[in-house]
Design an enzyme around this catalytic site. Sequence first.
Site, PDB file in Angstrom:
ATOM      1  N   LEU A 112       0.834  -1.205   0.000  1.00  0.00           N
ATOM      2  CA  LEU A 112       0.000   0.000   0.000  1.00  0.00           C
ATOM      3  C   LEU A 112       0.871   1.259   0.000  1.00  0.00           C
ATOM      4  O   LEU A 112       0.398   2.353   0.231  1.00  0.00           O
ATOM      5  CB  LEU A 112      -0.952  -0.014   1.208  1.00  0.00           C
ATOM      6  CG  LEU A 112      -1.889  -1.233   1.233  1.00  0.00           C
ATOM      7  CD1 LEU A 112      -2.741  -1.236   2.504  1.00  0.00           C
ATOM      8  CD2 LEU A 112      -2.794  -1.243   0.001  1.00  0.00           C
ATOM      9  N   SER A 115       6.266   3.173   1.861  1.00  0.00           N
ATOM     10  CA  SER A 115       7.589   3.771   1.611  1.00  0.00           C
ATOM     11  C   SER A 115       7.457   5.110   0.890  1.00  0.00           C
ATOM     12  O   SER A 115       8.105   6.084   1.268  1.00  0.00           O
ATOM     13  CB  SER A 115       8.490   2.810   0.825  1.00  0.00           C
ATOM     14  OG  SER A 115       7.949   2.502  -0.430  1.00  0.00           O
ATOM     15  N   ASP A 159       3.921   5.536  -7.229  1.00  0.00           N
ATOM     16  CA  ASP A 159       3.595   5.636  -5.806  1.00  0.00           C
ATOM     17  C   ASP A 159       3.745   7.062  -5.287  1.00  0.00           C
ATOM     18  O   ASP A 159       2.877   7.580  -4.575  1.00  0.00           O
ATOM     19  CB  ASP A 159       4.506   4.710  -4.986  1.00  0.00           C
ATOM     20  CG  ASP A 159       4.358   3.255  -5.384  1.00  0.00           C
ATOM     21  OD1 ASP A 159       3.499   2.956  -6.244  1.00  0.00           O
ATOM     22  OD2 ASP A 159       5.111   2.422  -4.847  1.00  0.00           O
ATOM     23  N   TYR A 208      11.620  -8.300 -10.318  1.00  0.00           N
ATOM     24  CA  TYR A 208      11.210  -7.001 -10.869  1.00  0.00           C
ATOM     25  C   TYR A 208      12.258  -6.509 -11.861  1.00  0.00           C
ATOM     26  O   TYR A 208      11.947  -6.118 -12.989  1.00  0.00           O
ATOM     27  CB  TYR A 208      11.038  -6.009  -9.709  1.00  0.00           C
ATOM     28  CG  TYR A 208      10.520  -4.654 -10.093  1.00  0.00           C
ATOM     29  CD1 TYR A 208       9.167  -4.355 -10.013  1.00  0.00           C
ATOM     30  CD2 TYR A 208      11.383  -3.649 -10.536  1.00  0.00           C
ATOM     31  CE1 TYR A 208       8.688  -3.100 -10.350  1.00  0.00           C
ATOM     32  CE2 TYR A 208      10.922  -2.393 -10.887  1.00  0.00           C
ATOM     33  CZ  TYR A 208       9.577  -2.126 -10.783  1.00  0.00           C
ATOM     34  OH  TYR A 208       9.117  -0.882 -11.123  1.00  0.00           O
TER      35      TYR A 208
HETATM   36  P1  ADP Z   1       5.324  -0.751   0.949  1.00  0.00           P
HETATM   37  O1  ADP Z   1       5.785   0.536   0.351  1.00  0.00           O
HETATM   38  O2  ADP Z   1       4.462  -1.524   0.032  1.00  0.00           O
HETATM   39  O3  ADP Z   1       4.711  -0.587   2.287  1.00  0.00           O
HETATM   40  P2  ADP Z   1       8.145  -1.272   0.890  1.00  0.00           P
HETATM   41  O4  ADP Z   1       8.943  -2.495   1.115  1.00  0.00           O
HETATM   42  O5  ADP Z   1       8.290  -0.546  -0.391  1.00  0.00           O
HETATM   43  O6  ADP Z   1       6.620  -1.659   1.162  1.00  0.00           O
HETATM   44  O7  ADP Z   1       8.462  -0.213   2.034  1.00  0.00           O
HETATM   45  C1  ADP Z   1       8.396  -0.568   3.395  1.00  0.00           C
HETATM   46  C2  ADP Z   1       9.584   0.028   4.125  1.00  0.00           C
HETATM   47  O8  ADP Z   1       9.466   1.480   4.152  1.00  0.00           O
HETATM   48  C3  ADP Z   1       9.647  -0.366   5.567  1.00  0.00           C
HETATM   49  O9  ADP Z   1      10.277  -1.625   5.726  1.00  0.00           O
HETATM   50  C4  ADP Z   1      10.458   0.761   6.181  1.00  0.00           C
HETATM   51  O10 ADP Z   1      11.826   0.597   5.912  1.00  0.00           O
HETATM   52  C5  ADP Z   1       9.972   1.971   5.380  1.00  0.00           C
HETATM   53  N1  ADP Z   1       8.859   2.643   6.087  1.00  0.00           N
HETATM   54  C6  ADP Z   1       7.617   2.843   5.637  1.00  0.00           C
HETATM   55  N2  ADP Z   1       6.857   3.501   6.549  1.00  0.00           N
HETATM   56  C7  ADP Z   1       7.650   3.724   7.611  1.00  0.00           C
HETATM   57  C8  ADP Z   1       7.474   4.356   8.885  1.00  0.00           C
HETATM   58  N3  ADP Z   1       6.301   4.870   9.247  1.00  0.00           N
HETATM   59  N4  ADP Z   1       8.532   4.389   9.724  1.00  0.00           N
HETATM   60  C9  ADP Z   1       9.713   3.866   9.367  1.00  0.00           C
HETATM   61  N5  ADP Z   1       9.932   3.266   8.188  1.00  0.00           N
HETATM   62  C10 ADP Z   1       8.941   3.178   7.306  1.00  0.00           C
HETATM   63 MG    MG Z   2       6.982   0.764  -1.347  1.00  0.00          MG
END
Ligand code: ADP
Ligand code: MG
Length: 362
Positions: A112, A115, A159, A208
């Site tokens: 969702l 990141s 995104d 990817y």
């Molecule tokens: P998605 O974007 O689908 O949630 P991703 O693997 O692209 O999954 O991104 C997830 C990563 O982004 C987390 O593992 C973390 O490193 C970082 N992240 C996202 N939100 C936060 C947050 N609120 N606090 C710290 N890190 C975050």
């Molecule tokens: Mg992401």
Amino acid sequence: MPDRERWFRAPGRVNLIGDHTDYNEGFVLPVAIDLSCVVRATPNADGVVRLRSESVDGEVALAADGGTDPADVDEVWGRYAAGVVGTLSERGRPAAGMDAVISSTIPLGAGLSSSAALEVALALALCDVADYELPQLELALACQEAEQVATGVPCGIMDQLASLAGLHNHALLIDCRSLEVQAIRLPPRLAVLILHSGMSRALVDSEYGERREACEAMAALLGVPALRDATPQQVADEPRARHVVSENARVLQAAEALAEGNVAALGPLLNESHRSLRDDFDVSTPELDALAAALVDAGAVGARLTGAGFGGCVVGLASRDEADRIVETAAGHYWAETGHQPRAFVFRAVDGAGRIPPQAPS
Ligand code: ADP
Ligand code: MG
């Protein structure tokens, strides 16, 4: 609350249709959703960007002038932040420091786009404390670049642009070549359903990159700038490219159907998108197939895997009255079939990222 604290919110997103089209300079149709990342920032005079997250352990301190290499940051989440400080510095942001706390209602790593929401909310905060402004598109590009630097994955712009350009009750038709965004009103009774398969996206980084290279190689072979320019005839016998070309056409048809309020026309487009991602692009899993089928069986208008594939989420559309029942029924069937408990969400489309008034603790 500290005196000069200011809050910035950036939403996550769901892509209704158009996967593996963005890096082929094609079309995507995301919506910004009512889950978001919030950054509470207070400017400091230390030349340091100090960050803490309520979702992940650890504190991160970064040079405010962009001098911290993301690769040198121990905390994985801090690399995204270092990426953003770096790409904004390259675009002229003055080296203003801040102390900030990050919180997010977007589940991390669930597809969702937590990141991108993190990058965008941080970018807004960083620009604000430096009294610096960048156009929306430039901000999106800076955040996309930051994600690429932080992860090494050559991700597209969807995104970050969806998080910035979201519009209440609208989906966004994004032309990934011109980067033009067209907001398309969602029929008021339509709900966006998401079921997470319970399987994290294994393999996604390497696969990817491999898919992207295959697409670029095919475009070169055909002598076109990108697969967006290939005709259905040119790719009739090439499953990977066939997916990209047919998916672009489906995105445009879905945008038209949405604009006309023709919900019934969306179902076959979503279902065919899933089939194409499964059979032609080969990025589905048995779990995603089962989940998409469960949603359609339970009465969704249509359903498809959303995101890069290899795990993650399925998106469906349904009338708002029926959404909760459909999600519950589908989740039950999926659980019975696979033994995985899906996480379910029913979303509304919201406005894109921006500064918000500080909220009372909930
Ligand atoms: P998605 O974007 O689908 O949630 P991703 O693997 O692209 O999954 O991104 C997830 C990563 O982004 C987390 O593992 C973390 O490193 C970082 N992240 C996202 N939100 C936060 C947050 N609120 N606090 C710290 N890190 C975050
Ligand atoms: Mg992401």
